[in-house]
Motif scaffolding. Sequence first.
Motif, PDB file in Angstrom:
ATOM      1  N   ASN A 170       0.745  -1.039   0.076  1.00  0.00           N
ATOM      2  CA  ASN A 170      -0.051   0.166   0.025  1.00  0.00           C
ATOM      3  C   ASN A 170       0.788   1.264  -0.095  1.00  0.00           C
ATOM      4  O   ASN A 170       1.948   1.159   0.281  1.00  0.00           O
ATOM      5  N   GLY A 171       0.283   2.325  -0.504  1.00  0.00           N
ATOM      6  CA  GLY A 171       0.950   3.504  -0.689  1.00  0.00           C
ATOM      7  C   GLY A 171       1.190   3.694  -2.093  1.00  0.00           C
ATOM      8  O   GLY A 171       0.582   2.782  -3.148  1.00  0.00           O
ATOM      9  N   PRO A 172       2.444   4.384  -2.401  1.00  0.00           N
ATOM     10  CA  PRO A 172       3.475   4.999  -1.862  1.00  0.00           C
ATOM     11  C   PRO A 172       2.877   6.701  -1.558  1.00  0.00           C
ATOM     12  O   PRO A 172       1.860   6.943  -2.190  1.00  0.00           O
ATOM     13  N   THR A 173       3.859   7.269  -1.090  1.00  0.00           N
ATOM     14  CA  THR A 173       3.489   8.687  -1.002  1.00  0.00           C
ATOM     15  C   THR A 173       5.132   9.074  -0.743  1.00  0.00           C
ATOM     16  O   THR A 173       6.015   8.461  -0.164  1.00  0.00           O
ATOM     17  N   TRP A 174       5.305  10.485  -0.820  1.00  0.00           N
ATOM     18  CA  TRP A 174       6.540  11.065  -0.603  1.00  0.00           C
ATOM     19  C   TRP A 174       6.693  12.166   0.271  1.00  0.00           C
ATOM     20  O   TRP A 174       5.798  12.722   0.448  1.00  0.00           O
ATOM     21  N   MET A 181      10.663   8.146   0.041  1.00  0.00           N
ATOM     22  CA  MET A 181       9.399   7.638  -0.445  1.00  0.00           C
ATOM     23  C   MET A 181       8.816   6.443   0.687  1.00  0.00           C
ATOM     24  O   MET A 181       9.789   5.950   1.418  1.00  0.00           O
ATOM     25  N   TYR A 182       7.657   6.510   0.968  1.00  0.00           N
ATOM     26  CA  TYR A 182       7.093   5.872   1.991  1.00  0.00           C
ATOM     27  C   TYR A 182       6.250   4.695   1.356  1.00  0.00           C
ATOM     28  O   TYR A 182       5.408   4.963   0.568  1.00  0.00           O
ATOM     29  N   TYR A 194      12.035   4.704   2.192  1.00  0.00           N
ATOM     30  CA  TYR A 194      13.135   4.585   1.210  1.00  0.00           C
ATOM     31  C   TYR A 194      13.976   6.176   1.166  1.00  0.00           C
ATOM     32  O   TYR A 194      13.201   6.887   0.824  1.00  0.00           O
ATOM     33  N   ASP A 195      15.324   5.999   0.669  1.00  0.00           N
ATOM     34  CA  ASP A 195      15.857   7.031   0.148  1.00  0.00           C
ATOM     35  C   ASP A 195      15.317   7.025  -1.272  1.00  0.00           C
ATOM     36  O   ASP A 195      15.515   5.997  -2.018  1.00  0.00           O
ATOM     37  N   PHE A 196      14.987   8.112  -1.807  1.00  0.00           N
ATOM     38  CA  PHE A 196      14.321   8.421  -3.208  1.00  0.00           C
ATOM     39  C   PHE A 196      15.181   9.135  -3.951  1.00  0.00           C
ATOM     40  O   PHE A 196      15.462  10.307  -3.567  1.00  0.00           O
TER      41      PHE A 196
END
Length: 314
Positions: A170-174, A181-182, A194-196
Amino acid sequence: MNRQETSPPSPLPVPVVEGAPECIWAAGANLGEGTLWSVREQALYWIDILTPRLFWFRPADGARRAWQFDEEITAISERANAPGLVLTLRRGFALFDTTQLPGAGARPRYLHQPEPERTGNRFNDGKCDARGRFWAGSMDFDCKAPTGALYRYDADGQCTKHDDGFEVTNGPTWSADGRTMYFNNTVLNKLYAYDFDMDAGTVANRRVWHRFPKGNGLPDGMTTDAAGHLWIAHWDGACVTCHDPVSAAELCRIPLPASNVTDCAFGGADMQTLYITTARNGLTAEQQEAEPLAGGLFAVRIGSPGVPAALFAG
């Protein structure tokens, strides 16, 4: 905590929730999801994954539309350079022309099916990053096996797998600065960060950012507002909560009259209405009787705005 999560600065001000959420469409959705505000249409799209249906609602005059699909429709994003939507169906990425007449027999066009060998999977949640790339996750249809993966689909048709081994994605969002990024693995109650790399369109350094306390349900869909707060729907938790993007501290909570809260997105002319989807799926007959608005679409005013959804670059 990773340094890439220090912008915007923490702590953020607590947002103001203006009243209780109102059910604006008692659709009785089996699995409501996919909230998407269209700025150009001043309307909200949302979906019922398992029935499956695509809904459209224009708050200015209350106009509604609904399309019936032949297979699961699981996530949607508006196209930047053409009318209609890019979306995920059961097996992958597709396009849908929203000028088709509402009703039965909606005809999307598949673009790519990235995992034909994973016959027990279906796609689930997804949305576009700020560069117009569509990120979406697959999942085990039975919500048990770690067969789900995270994909990025580009406007040129390239599809890339970026992570693997999830039960339910589920997600993602930033984050507001686009550097984090979550992404959620719902059944394990793990909210990852995450590192995006926005230029490269890649993720790295996955770590557990948050877990809901016992009795608060499981993390489902989510969105980020203009200040950088994360708003997260609680499956089996009957609420949406707002969190600091660095510390994950809960800043406020919106209770809903439905146990299974699935997704949320900001919309409205001033982007200060939070639209929230819910589900009847998973409820016992007794729970369904006690929760007559489960599966409905809700709206609540927030004292600070969200941001428009990123458009698919194709």
